[in-house]
Motif scaffolding. Sequence first.
Motif, PDB file in Angstrom:
ATOM      1  N   LEU A 397       0.778  -1.154  -0.014  1.00 18.15           N
ATOM      2  CA  LEU A 397      -0.023   0.019   0.102  1.00 18.15           C
ATOM      3  C   LEU A 397       0.891   1.281  -0.141  1.00 18.15           C
ATOM      4  CD1 LEU A 397      -2.998  -0.893   2.477  1.00 18.15           C
ATOM      5  CD2 LEU A 397      -2.990  -0.910   0.000  1.00 18.15           C
ATOM      6  N   VAL A 398       2.074   1.043   0.708  1.00 20.95           N
ATOM      7  CA  VAL A 398       2.908   2.218   0.685  1.00 20.95           C
ATOM      8  C   VAL A 398       3.432   2.579  -0.797  1.00 20.95           C
ATOM      9  CG1 VAL A 398       5.260   3.116   1.447  1.00 20.95           C
ATOM     10  CG2 VAL A 398       3.530   2.258   3.016  1.00 20.95           C
ATOM     11  N   LYS A 399       3.872   1.542  -1.454  1.00 18.86           N
ATOM     12  CA  LYS A 399       4.270   1.556  -2.935  1.00 18.86           C
ATOM     13  C   LYS A 399       3.350   2.254  -3.834  1.00 18.86           C
ATOM     14  CE  LYS A 399       7.517  -2.119  -2.687  1.00 18.86           C
ATOM     15  NZ  LYS A 399       7.899  -3.502  -3.257  1.00 18.86           N
ATOM     16  N   LYS A 400       1.848   1.930  -3.305  1.00 18.46           N
ATOM     17  CA  LYS A 400       0.858   2.523  -4.480  1.00 18.46           C
ATOM     18  C   LYS A 400       0.280   3.727  -3.949  1.00 18.46           C
ATOM     19  CE  LYS A 400      -2.613   1.601  -7.369  1.00 18.46           C
ATOM     20  NZ  LYS A 400      -2.438   1.427  -8.572  1.00 18.46           N
ATOM     21  N   PHE A 401       0.021   3.966  -2.475  1.00 23.27           N
ATOM     22  CA  PHE A 401      -0.517   5.370  -2.052  1.00 23.27           C
ATOM     23  C   PHE A 401       0.297   6.280  -1.353  1.00 23.27           C
ATOM     24  CE2 PHE A 401      -4.135   1.925  -2.160  1.00 23.27           C
ATOM     25  CZ  PHE A 401      -4.464   2.640  -3.459  1.00 23.27           C
ATOM     26  N   GLY A 402       1.867   5.729  -1.057  1.00 18.63           N
ATOM     27  CA  GLY A 402       2.587   6.542  -0.379  1.00 18.63           C
ATOM     28  C   GLY A 402       2.788   6.313   1.300  1.00 18.63           C
ATOM     29  N   GLU A 403       3.592   7.216   1.815  1.00 22.27           N
ATOM     30  CA  GLU A 403       3.945   6.643   3.347  1.00 22.27           C
ATOM     31  C   GLU A 403       2.691   6.678   4.205  1.00 22.27           C
ATOM     32  OE1 GLU A 403       6.682   5.460   4.475  1.00 22.27           O
ATOM     33  OE2 GLU A 403       7.437   5.378   2.350  1.00 22.27           O
ATOM     34  N   GLY A 404       2.739   5.707   4.928  1.00 25.65           N
ATOM     35  CA  GLY A 404       1.664   5.633   5.931  1.00 25.65           C
ATOM     36  C   GLY A 404       1.480   4.305   6.491  1.00 25.65           C
ATOM     37  N   ARG A 405       0.947   3.996   7.723  1.00 21.31           N
ATOM     38  CA  ARG A 405       0.446   2.829   8.147  1.00 21.31           C
ATOM     39  C   ARG A 405      -0.970   2.536   7.870  1.00 21.31           C
ATOM     40  NH1 ARG A 405      -1.273   0.898  13.539  1.00 21.31           N
ATOM     41  NH2 ARG A 405      -0.934  -1.373  13.902  1.00 21.31           N
ATOM     42  N   TRP A 406      -1.178   2.014   6.475  1.00 22.70           N
ATOM     43  CA  TRP A 406      -2.381   1.922   5.991  1.00 22.70           C
ATOM     44  C   TRP A 406      -3.282   0.884   6.894  1.00 22.70           C
ATOM     45  CZ3 TRP A 406      -3.709   5.666   2.450  1.00 22.70           C
ATOM     46  CH2 TRP A 406      -2.799   6.184   2.058  1.00 22.70           C
ATOM     47  N   ALA A 407      -2.982  -0.253   6.923  1.00 23.38           N
ATOM     48  CA  ALA A 407      -3.659  -1.332   7.328  1.00 23.38           C
ATOM     49  C   ALA A 407      -3.141  -1.354   8.802  1.00 23.38           C
ATOM     50  CB  ALA A 407      -3.240  -2.577   6.873  1.00 23.38           C
ATOM     51  N   THR A 408      -4.179  -1.132   9.913  1.00 20.70           N
ATOM     52  CA  THR A 408      -3.829  -1.048  11.132  1.00 20.70           C
ATOM     53  C   THR A 408      -3.746  -2.150  12.085  1.00 20.70           C
ATOM     54  OG1 THR A 408      -6.067  -0.285  11.646  1.00 20.70           O
ATOM     55  CG2 THR A 408      -4.568   1.566  11.284  1.00 20.70           C
ATOM     56  N   ALA A 409      -4.585  -3.258  11.900  1.00 17.84           N
ATOM     57  CA  ALA A 409      -4.855  -4.538  12.697  1.00 17.84           C
ATOM     58  C   ALA A 409      -5.608  -5.614  11.746  1.00 17.84           C
ATOM     59  CB  ALA A 409      -5.729  -3.983  13.911  1.00 17.84           C
ATOM     60  N   GLU A 430     -12.736   2.137  -1.007  1.00 14.58           N
ATOM     61  CA  GLU A 430     -12.771   0.896  -1.638  1.00 14.58           C
ATOM     62  C   GLU A 430     -11.601   0.739  -2.621  1.00 14.58           C
ATOM     63  OE1 GLU A 430     -14.388  -2.532  -2.810  1.00 14.58           O
ATOM     64  OE2 GLU A 430     -14.902  -1.399  -1.357  1.00 14.58           O
ATOM     65  N   ALA A 431     -10.863   1.871  -3.165  1.00 18.33           N
ATOM     66  CA  ALA A 431      -9.692   1.819  -3.791  1.00 18.33           C
ATOM     67  C   ALA A 431      -8.728   1.218  -3.272  1.00 18.33           C
ATOM     68  CB  ALA A 431      -9.470   3.055  -4.404  1.00 18.33           C
ATOM     69  N   VAL A 432      -8.358   1.705  -1.667  1.00 26.19           N
ATOM     70  CA  VAL A 432      -7.484   0.848  -0.889  1.00 26.19           C
ATOM     71  C   VAL A 432      -7.767  -0.538  -0.588  1.00 26.19           C
ATOM     72  CG1 VAL A 432      -6.488   1.142   1.452  1.00 26.19           C
ATOM     73  CG2 VAL A 432      -7.143   3.261   0.214  1.00 26.19           C
ATOM     74  N   TYR A 433      -8.998  -0.883  -0.456  1.00 31.67           N
ATOM     75  CA  TYR A 433      -9.365  -2.057  -0.172  1.00 31.67           C
ATOM     76  C   TYR A 433      -9.289  -2.958  -1.380  1.00 31.67           C
ATOM     77  CZ  TYR A 433     -12.358   0.326   3.660  1.00 31.67           C
ATOM     78  OH  TYR A 433     -12.996   0.908   4.592  1.00 31.67           O
ATOM     79  N   ALA A 434      -9.612  -2.546  -2.549  1.00 37.67           N
ATOM     80  CA  ALA A 434      -9.448  -3.288  -4.042  1.00 37.67           C
ATOM     81  C   ALA A 434      -7.856  -3.687  -4.123  1.00 37.67           C
ATOM     82  CB  ALA A 434      -9.678  -2.601  -5.065  1.00 37.67           C
ATOM     83  N   GLU A 435      -7.015  -2.680  -3.854  1.00 38.43           N
ATOM     84  CA  GLU A 435      -5.560  -2.871  -3.690  1.00 38.43           C
ATOM     85  C   GLU A 435      -4.887  -3.853  -2.663  1.00 38.43           C
ATOM     86  OE1 GLU A 435      -1.621  -2.505  -4.939  1.00 38.43           O
ATOM     87  OE2 GLU A 435      -3.647  -2.008  -6.005  1.00 38.43           O
ATOM     88  N   THR A 436      -5.633  -3.763  -1.440  1.00 42.86           N
ATOM     89  CA  THR A 436      -5.254  -4.920  -0.508  1.00 42.86           C
ATOM     90  C   THR A 436      -5.778  -6.089  -1.051  1.00 42.86           C
ATOM     91  OG1 THR A 436      -5.717  -3.033   1.246  1.00 42.86           O
ATOM     92  CG2 THR A 436      -5.744  -5.601   1.832  1.00 42.86           C
TER      93      THR A 436
END
Length: 565
Positions: A397-409, A430-436
């Motif tokens: 997700l960092v590679k796709k959307f940039g720095e950050g702790r996207w998935a938390t738990a 939903e875009a983040v979920y689809a990439e996940t």
Amino acid sequence: MSKFAPRILSTLPLAFALLGCSSTPSLAPMPVAGAAAQASRPKLIVFMVVDGLPMRQVLAYRDQLQPDGFKRFLDRGAWFANAHYGHGHTVTAAGHSVMLSGAYPQRSGIISNEWRDPASGEAVYCTSDAAYSYIDNKTEPLAGTSPRNLKVETVGDVLRTVDPASKVIAVSGKDRGAILPAGHKGVAYMYMGATGQFASSTYYMASHPQWVKDFNAAKPADAFFGKAWAPLLPEAAYARSVPDGQSWQYTGGNGNKLPAVLGDKHEKPGPLFYGNILPSPFGDELTLAFARAALEGEQLGVDEKTDILSVSLSSHDYVNHAFGPESRLSHDHFLHLDRYLQGFFQYLDGKVGAANYMVVLTADHGFADTPEWAKSQGRDAERLNPSQMMAWVNTGLVKKFGEGRWATAFSAAGILFDQKLIAQKGLQPEAVYAETKALLLQLPGVADAFTEAQLRGDDRQTPYLAAMRKSWDPQRAAPVQVVVKPGWLFGSRVGGSSHGTPYAYDTHVPILGWGPAWLGQGEVKTPVEVADIAPTLAKILQVRAPAQAQGQVLPLPLMPVAAPR
């Protein structure tokens, strides 16, 4: 006082606190079969759960069963050969929430044993409620003390709404195994692993009734100190099972070889010894002893007001987790349980009368074979480490959307996200979920992942989506749900087995019934679901089904079988 005033209270001697096994059983007299046509209600419904018992184990050892334990159901009762759970995240709390409510986790809110609140990230335990505490026992943080998290009603709740004089008592080695079947209007008692006692919580009453005080004062758990769990049968009888002492079998607690002596590493009974009673046959023996005490102390089934006694036996789950359902230890534990059930049923015959009660037995989930053993048999079986999975997802997700702790738990069977971060970046969730999902499908142990859009949709064709949808409460569950491949387990510890998938080895459980006047006799091969139990019991009780029930009345056999097999 219990919120149920006991009809008759008696002092309970230790003599019936420990449950014996009958070696020369007399088979229960058969009431006249009338199944659906029977007008009168039973005086007592005994609802039983064997935690972690797959149906395949019931049938695998049928030739070694006692004549009046599980065979009472198989030879003279009504049983369903193709009974499954309809939801996909098959764990203890979810199963126990379905049984007597008929509602899947998507409605009950009991999505797992524990989860994280999607908004706060705080840990939530399925039956935790800080407003209440255990009676005469220490209450740890997140301990199970009330049904507050259960969003639906149970058959017992409906019964007591119609007739408050009816009693609903639930007993289990686990808090969730008692609290969830008890519903909101019953009374739950659970085993205290630190003291060897059974206790309720202040949700139900201010103090225990005298019969509970008497039971605990007798210290029946102490009777198992120094007692050996030894195999019931000669070694050759276990040839179909995996021998003891395998490298993947858990070595803590009572060890992984029989005979095992409880308390052999302790000077006297204490918290470690009391905790180790549950992963042995004696945990079930003790639970059934308390069930007998409850029946006597509350005078269940003595008049025309139908009572419900729910008994959830937890030990088989602990045994299967530690050693796997393929093990000799699991095999032998099942045979011990069979003998305990025989003694319990014959006690009920004498105490309540064989024509006055009925029994329904099921399980909260099945079990996967231990991956290490399955792999040795040439199967694709491994463990998927949730921490490593989360790290993989976040890196992608960092590679796709940039720095950050996207998935938390990792919560229950899904992944939670930093919704504030998603909003700050101007992204659609939903875009983040689809990439996940795309990232997850690159992992070797992942069969599929479902996004919130899929879970909210009506697609009935994609494998396992409908089952995971039934496990998904949008207020509590994660927006991306993950399904491992068949034979795989979530986990980081090597050894032991588990459950929690939508595959048949986890969903296929027994539904066994005895009480010919209400259930009939015979094997039913029609596919049914555990959610069907609640509407069936409601019909027998002549009350409405629980409001959120999703099951239907079981197709009961109307005629007795010609002869037992």
